[in-house]
Design a protein around this motif. Structure first.
Motif, short mmCIF file in Angstrom:
data_model
loop_
_atom_site.label_atom_id
_atom_site.label_comp_id
_atom_site.label_asym_id
_atom_site.label_seq_id
_atom_site.Cartn_x
_atom_site.Cartn_y
_atom_site.Cartn_z
N CYS A 122 7.86 -27.62 2.71
CA CYS A 122 8.09 -26.20 2.92
C CYS A 122 6.80 -25.61 3.46
N ASP A 133 10.57 -22.07 -8.79
CA ASP A 133 9.70 -21.78 -7.63
C ASP A 133 8.34 -21.25 -8.09
N ASP A 134 7.66 -20.65 -7.18
CA ASP A 134 6.31 -20.10 -7.35
C ASP A 134 6.23 -19.17 -8.57
N ARG A 147 -1.89 -14.75 3.51
CA ARG A 147 -1.18 -14.64 2.23
C ARG A 147 -2.16 -14.76 1.06
N TRP A 168 8.26 -26.21 -7.77
CA TRP A 168 7.51 -25.79 -6.58
C TRP A 168 6.02 -25.99 -6.81
N TRP A 206 12.25 -27.36 4.98
CA TRP A 206 12.75 -25.98 4.92
C TRP A 206 12.56 -25.36 6.30
N GLY A 230 6.96 -21.89 4.22
CA GLY A 230 7.50 -20.57 4.53
C GLY A 230 8.33 -20.62 5.80
N GLY A 231 8.70 -21.79 6.21
CA GLY A 231 9.45 -21.92 7.47
C GLY A 231 9.06 -23.17 8.21
N ASN A 248 1.39 -22.51 2.95
CA ASN A 248 1.59 -21.25 3.66
C ASN A 248 0.47 -20.77 4.57
N LYS A 275 9.20 -29.23 -4.45
CA LYS A 275 9.17 -28.40 -3.24
C LYS A 275 7.69 -28.18 -2.94
N ASP A 311 12.25 -19.17 6.26
CA ASP A 311 12.57 -18.22 5.18
C ASP A 311 13.68 -17.28 5.62
N ASP A 357 4.96 -26.64 -0.84
CA ASP A 357 4.77 -25.52 0.09
C ASP A 357 3.41 -25.59 0.77
N TRP A 407 13.69 -18.50 -6.44
CA TRP A 407 12.72 -17.67 -5.72
C TRP A 407 13.25 -16.27 -5.43
C1 DGJ Z 1 7.41 -19.66 0.88
C2 DGJ Z 1 8.72 -20.38 0.76
O1 DGJ Z 1 9.31 -20.50 2.02
C3 DGJ Z 1 9.62 -19.65 -0.21
O2 DGJ Z 1 10.86 -20.32 -0.29
C4 DGJ Z 1 8.96 -19.59 -1.54
O3 DGJ Z 1 8.83 -20.88 -2.07
C5 DGJ Z 1 7.61 -18.93 -1.42
N1 DGJ Z 1 6.80 -19.56 -0.40
C6 DGJ Z 1 6.89 -18.96 -2.73
O4 DGJ Z 1 5.64 -18.43 -2.64
#
Ligand code: DGJ
Length: 750
Positions: free
Chosen positions: A539, A374-375, A454, A422, A558, A541-542, A492, A488, A561, A490, A344
């Motif tokens: 995940c 990743d993405d 996002r 991801w 995760w 983003g945090g 967001n 992974k 970030d 995610d 990433w």
């Molecule tokens: C948020 C994640 O926390 C990052 O590590 C990464 O995977 C991005 N998304 C990808 O869009």
């Protein structure tokens, strides 16, 4: 309309809908084994260090009458209530174990309903209870409460792991009224404490600033901690809590509860200090815009409130919770994890096969187990070259990956490393084929402007077709690439414009927040039935998704970030109150000014990963990273499975120190860091007192992870008694030139 009366359980017809195990247990209970309705029932729920005692009163309501150390003589529990005089007309209702709304109770309710006939009153009287073993490690107590007027009942469930001092409690709600009953509020737990003086530590944050603690003394009135974000629910507030009873929470003394509401959507934790300075603690799904329509015959199982109790402070409570989580909760909590290189931060969306192949080679050279793509690998009509397009279209982007994922999987195999990927399957960009084909699958208000976080929207997981789609995304990846070793996952965006066209058609639009989360769990259950072991990372983003319900299906999460290592020390410190190191994914990145050694040492206190371009490091950094990965492989089991001790608190001084100790106390890994480089510290002024060692044993201390060309300033080959290390301590000699010091403490056989 006249209410329908609930028939006795003995008469109850088998129901078409699913009952959970605990409810079924109660239904099976014969009258002979139940406690006579009007006799006083005293129900102790005990762990090694705690007794939570419930008791019926003269009206056959159930109250919490004791929360404290277990009593030697079990018969003594029956008398605890007689020692308190809180039962005047104002305070009599406070101790109720699951407070209903609309009748005698005038305080904050645990349960508020609108019956099928529109009536809003509820009374819950004790019927019977049963305690039975679940397995060799835990038991389950179920208590049936029933409304004497309406065909409505509630089962309070408490699963207890005595050795770990962990209690998991939830509630099951059901009815046999003519139509759906609306649950206006439906708490998981309604605890009551009489210790006087309560200190609450909450953990709030924001993106890149997750899990920030704040301790306050609870004063009379209500303090509530909640989320209305829907998904990524704990971004701003978390359902994690530390409750100090009688004194502020301290690491090694005092009674504390350390716990979490295990729910991945909106939550609400309410702390109400009553007029007698007692604490009522209610926790559950946030009822915000969620008046839930519950059909007759179905059981509504609330999420669980989980907590570990200690009478020796947060350190012991965390060790209880961490040990419980590894053994009984987290998927493969006692298993292995894959170290990895993630692309990433090395590439963001800008990659092609060649760049990735080179990173796969880096993976091998670095010595970690897996390359994680990743993405950015998907989308054709709307290529995912940025975060504003393609999400939802899970086909390989033909330009970036002309030979598909299979090619990369093979490249990884050639290098002898695993391949992970991801996804963010719950989400969609409006610029996507998925959105074009299925606008009705998206959570949005059809007549209002869309609101993006996002650049994306959330799919409606309350809709079974969407559940099938999300399941299909993951299943499709595994079917096409059976060698895939890791996901992974995610997430967001939070939910704006909460509206489900599916639920609206069904007539239950207000069930969305709850049914979304249940839809997610149902997808995960299906996936785990087919793919029981593949490791998956949560995940968002945090820290939006570190929760013990999702961790039944995921192996790790995760935390943030923000990978700047000094910030990470604080965050990892805070997360460790609740989670074992094995679930914490820590990546080494280019964030911050700390040297590579510092960054790797910090990331080694969990599951180690890298998000850097290894081939661009200096030769010395490369050599160090390779050696540190080998060293990590040598001690990771101690970090993952050992007992964790928080030795030096960076909130109180300029250094932080953590120890991980094996169960037999023969080996420990101790991490020490300088956390405030503004101070001109020349040497750690005092020793760090170690913990968890055997005072009778002798130990040798060796410094690990030395950067090439440096030597340890610590005395070599010296032996220390455990007694010395526990009481005097050991000075790691952290200085401005030794900002990070990792020690291996090994028992010496004589
Ligand atoms: C948020 C994640 O926390 C990052 O590590 C990464 O995977 C991005 N998304 C990808 O869009």
């Amino acid at each position: 309309m006249r209410p329908r009366f609930l028939r006795s359980q003995a008469e109850a017809r088998p129901r078409r809908h699913l009952f959970s195990v605990s409810t079924a247990v109660l239904l099976l209970l014969g009258r002979a084994s139940s406690v006579a309705a009007q006799a006083v029932a005293t129900i102790p729920i005990t762990t090694a260090n705690t007794a939570l005692v419930l008791q019926t009163d003269a009206s056959n309501r159930l109250n919490t009458v004791y929360f404290g150390a277990p009593l030697v003589n079990v018969a003594d529990y029956a008398g605890t209530a007689t020692q308190y005089a809180f039962n005047d007309t104002n305070a009599g209702f406070y101790p109720n174990t699951y407070t209903p709304a609309g009748t005698w109770n005038l305080s904050e309710p645990a349960l508020a309903v609108t019956h099928a006939d529109g009536n809003q009153s509820l009374e819950l009287k004790y019927v019977r209870h049963e305690t039975k073993p679940v397995d060799a490690h835990s038991s389950l107590t179920c208590i049936l409460l029933r409304d004497p007027v309406y065909a409505f009942e509630v089962t309070l469930c408490y699963q207890v792991w005595p050795q770990e001092n962990v209690i998991e409690q939830w509630t099951e709600i059901q009815h046999r009224e003519k139509k759906a009953v609306t649950l206006n509020k439906f708490a998981s737990a309604n605890l009551y404490f009489t210790q006087k003086d309560f200190y609450l530590t909450t953990f709030q944050g924001q993106y890149l600033k997750e899990a920030q603690p704040a301790e306050t003394k609870l004063l009379q009135g209500m303090r509530s901690v909640e989320s209305k974000l829907g998904t990524r629910a704990m971004l701003l507030q978390t359902p994690n809590f530390i409750l100090g009873l009688g004194q502020p929470a301290a690491e090694n003394e005092g009674t504390v509860l350390v716990g979490q509401l295990a729910w991945s959507g909106n939550f609400k934790l309410e702390y109400e200090v009553d007029s007698y300075q007692n604490l009522r603690f209610l926790a559950g799904i946030n009822p915000y815009q969620s008046a839930y329509a519950l059909p007759a015959g179905q059981t509504f199982r609330t999420p669980s409130l989980l907590y570990a109790v200690s009478r020796h402070g947060t350190g012991e409570a965390s060790r209880h919770l961490q040990s419980w989580a590894r053994q009984y909760r987290v998927l493969d909590g006692q298993g292995q994890r894959l170290t990895l290189l993630n692309n990433w931060e090395a590439t963001y969306f800008d990659f092609n096969e060649q760049k990735l192949t080179s990173l796969i080679q880096d993976t091998k050279a670095l010595g970690v187990n897996m390359f994680l793509l990743d993405d950015g690998w998907f989308g054709n009509k709307y290529p995912r070259n940025n975060d504003d397009a393609g999400l939802g279209d899970w086909q390989e982007n033909r330009q970036k990956l002309p030979h598909g994922l299979g090619y990369l999987v093979k490249e990884a195999q050639k290098e002898g490393v695993k391949f992970g990927i991801w996804i963010e399957p719950e989400m969609v960009n409006p610029k996507s084929e998925l959105y074009e084909k299925h606008p009705d699958w998206v959570i949005r208000q059809p007549a209002r402007p869309e609101i993006y976080y996002r650049n994306q929207l959330v799919l409606d997981l309350a809709n079974p077709q969407v559940q099938d789609f999300v399941y299909g995304v993951v299943d499709g990846l595994f079917t096409k690439n059976p060698e895939l070793a890791f996901i992974k996952w995610d997430c967001n965006a939070p939910i704006h414009n909460a509206y489900s066209s599916y639920l609206t058609k069904k007539g239950t639009p207000q069930n969305l927040y709850v049914d979304y989360v249940r839809g997610l769990y149902s997808v995960l259950q299906r996936l785990r039935a087919k793919y029981p072991k593949v490791p998956m990372m949560l995940c968002s983003g945090g820290g939006g998704r570190g929760d013990y319900e999702l961790l039944k299906y995921f192996t790790e999460f995760w935390p943030s970030d923000d990978t700047e290592p000094v910030e990470r020390i604080f965050m990892q410190w805070n997360y460790s109150y609740f989670f074992p190191a094995i679930v914490s994914d820590n990546h080494v990145t280019d964030w911050g000014k700390q040297p590579l050694k510092y960054r790797i040492d910090v990331a080694s206190m969990g599951k180690l990963g890298f998000d850097i371009v290894f081939s661009k490091l200096s030769e010395q950094d490369k050599a160090f990273a390779q050696q540190a990965v080998r060293s990590y492989d040598g001690f990771k089991d101690v970090v993952w499975q050992g007992e964790q001790y928080r030795l030096a608190n960076p909130y109180e001084q300029d250094i932080a120190a953590f120890a991980y100790v094996t169960a037999d106390k023969s080996r420990a890994i101790v991490f020490n860091y300088l956390t405030d480089t503004r101070q001109k510290i020349t040497a750690t002024p005092r020793p760090v007192r170690l913990a968890g060692l055997d005072p009778q044993k002798s130990y040798r201390i060796k410094e690990l992870n030395l950067y090439p060309g440096t030597t340890s300033t610590l005395p070599p080959d010296k032996e220390y008694s455990g007694d010395f290390l526990l009481n005097v301590g050991f000075n790691p000699n952290v200085t401005l030139t030794r900002t990070s010091v990792v020690l291996e403490v090994t028992a010496v056989a004589h």
